[in-house]
Design a protein around this motif. Sequence first.
Motif, PDB file in Angstrom:
ATOM      1  N   MET A 170       0.838  -1.200   0.000  1.00 35.12           N
ATOM      2  CA  MET A 170       0.000   0.000   0.000  1.00 35.12           C
ATOM      3  C   MET A 170       0.869   1.243   0.000  1.00 35.12           C
ATOM      4  N   VAL A 171       0.238   2.372  -0.260  1.00 36.87           N
ATOM      5  CA  VAL A 171       0.911   3.661  -0.148  1.00 36.87           C
ATOM      6  C   VAL A 171       0.133   4.513   0.840  1.00 36.87           C
ATOM      7  N   LYS A 172       0.866   5.392   1.525  1.00 31.11           N
ATOM      8  CA  LYS A 172       0.232   6.315   2.458  1.00 31.11           C
ATOM      9  C   LYS A 172       1.031   7.604   2.474  1.00 31.11           C
ATOM     10  N   LYS A 173       0.385   8.684   2.867  1.00 29.16           N
ATOM     11  CA  LYS A 173       1.070   9.971   2.946  1.00 29.16           C
ATOM     12  C   LYS A 173       2.189   9.870   3.957  1.00 29.16           C
ATOM     13  N   GLY A 174       3.349  10.421   3.584  1.00 29.61           N
ATOM     14  CA  GLY A 174       4.488  10.411   4.494  1.00 29.61           C
ATOM     15  C   GLY A 174       5.778  10.237   3.738  1.00 29.61           C
ATOM     16  N   PRO A 177      -6.773 -10.785   2.426  1.00 30.44           N
ATOM     17  CA  PRO A 177      -7.367  -9.883   1.437  1.00 30.44           C
ATOM     18  C   PRO A 177      -8.662  -9.245   1.929  1.00 30.44           C
ATOM     19  N   GLY A 178      -8.875  -8.006   1.497  1.00 27.51           N
ATOM     20  CA  GLY A 178     -10.134  -7.328   1.746  1.00 27.51           C
ATOM     21  C   GLY A 178     -11.039  -7.507   0.538  1.00 27.51           C
ATOM     22  N   ALA A 179     -12.306  -7.213   0.703  1.00 27.98           N
ATOM     23  CA  ALA A 179     -13.291  -7.429  -0.359  1.00 27.98           C
ATOM     24  C   ALA A 179     -12.972  -6.643  -1.630  1.00 27.98           C
ATOM     25  N   ALA A 180     -12.427  -5.441  -1.500  1.00 24.26           N
ATOM     26  CA  ALA A 180     -12.177  -4.587  -2.665  1.00 24.26           C
ATOM     27  C   ALA A 180     -10.756  -4.723  -3.216  1.00 24.26           C
ATOM     28  N   ASP A 181      -9.908  -5.522  -2.569  1.00 28.44           N
ATOM     29  CA  ASP A 181      -8.509  -5.651  -2.992  1.00 28.44           C
ATOM     30  C   ASP A 181      -8.369  -6.301  -4.354  1.00 28.44           C
ATOM     31  N   VAL A 201      -0.163 -10.945  -3.447  1.00 27.60           N
ATOM     32  CA  VAL A 201       0.106  -9.562  -3.074  1.00 27.60           C
ATOM     33  C   VAL A 201      -1.218  -8.830  -3.203  1.00 27.60           C
ATOM     34  N   PHE A 202      -1.669  -8.216  -2.107  1.00 28.07           N
ATOM     35  CA  PHE A 202      -2.956  -7.525  -2.065  1.00 28.07           C
ATOM     36  C   PHE A 202      -2.732  -6.025  -2.159  1.00 28.07           C
ATOM     37  N   VAL A 203      -3.541  -5.365  -2.995  1.00 21.21           N
ATOM     38  CA  VAL A 203      -3.450  -3.914  -3.151  1.00 21.21           C
ATOM     39  C   VAL A 203      -4.868  -3.345  -3.127  1.00 21.21           C
ATOM     40  N   ASP A 204      -5.095  -2.363  -2.239  1.00 17.56           N
ATOM     41  CA  ASP A 204      -6.405  -1.720  -2.163  1.00 17.56           C
ATOM     42  C   ASP A 204      -6.574  -0.763  -3.343  1.00 17.56           C
ATOM     43  N   PRO A 205      -7.812  -0.422  -3.716  1.00 17.17           N
ATOM     44  CA  PRO A 205      -8.051   0.418  -4.898  1.00 17.17           C
ATOM     45  C   PRO A 205      -7.363   1.779  -4.849  1.00 17.17           C
ATOM     46  N   LEU A 222      -3.684   1.286  -5.551  1.00 20.18           N
ATOM     47  CA  LEU A 222      -3.458   0.845  -6.931  1.00 20.18           C
ATOM     48  C   LEU A 222      -3.353   2.030  -7.885  1.00 20.18           C
ATOM     49  N   GLU A 223      -4.027   3.130  -7.577  1.00 20.76           N
ATOM     50  CA  GLU A 223      -3.914   4.326  -8.416  1.00 20.76           C
ATOM     51  C   GLU A 223      -2.464   4.776  -8.532  1.00 20.76           C
ATOM     52  N   TYR A 224      -1.688   4.613  -7.471  1.00 18.88           N
ATOM     53  CA  TYR A 224      -0.287   5.038  -7.442  1.00 18.88           C
ATOM     54  C   TYR A 224       0.681   3.919  -7.822  1.00 18.88           C
TER      55      TYR A 224
END
Length: 110
Positions: A30-34, A48-52, A62-66, A69-71
């Motif tokens: 994942m990515v996060k501000k910082g 995994p989450g439902a939207a991953d 490898v799980f990536v949230d929506p 994934l944009e980044y």
Amino acid sequence: MIAVTDNAVKHLRELLESQNAAAGVGLRLMVKKGGCAGWEYAMKLDSPGAADRVFGPEGVSVFVDPESLEYLDGSQLDYSEGLSDAGFKVENPNAARSCGCGSSFEPKNN
């Protein structure tokens, strides 16, 4: 799409085995501000989450949230075995610049 190199698959399998991970557990990317460049990569073992979106060959996920994934779309996950900096690394074509250690980045469309 996230490409996962053979070397990353090998090390992820070893990590999952060493942690006695339950079936279905994989690496969350994942990515996060910082970070020093504005956004930073984060990884953890997770389910995994439902939207991953799920990437990787059978048996290694490898799980990536929506939002992440944009980044990360089009990136490659690899494993580096350097003396002072071993670990999973992201090669991200969406990064305008990255910090020296490669753990954070500035998106091209920022």
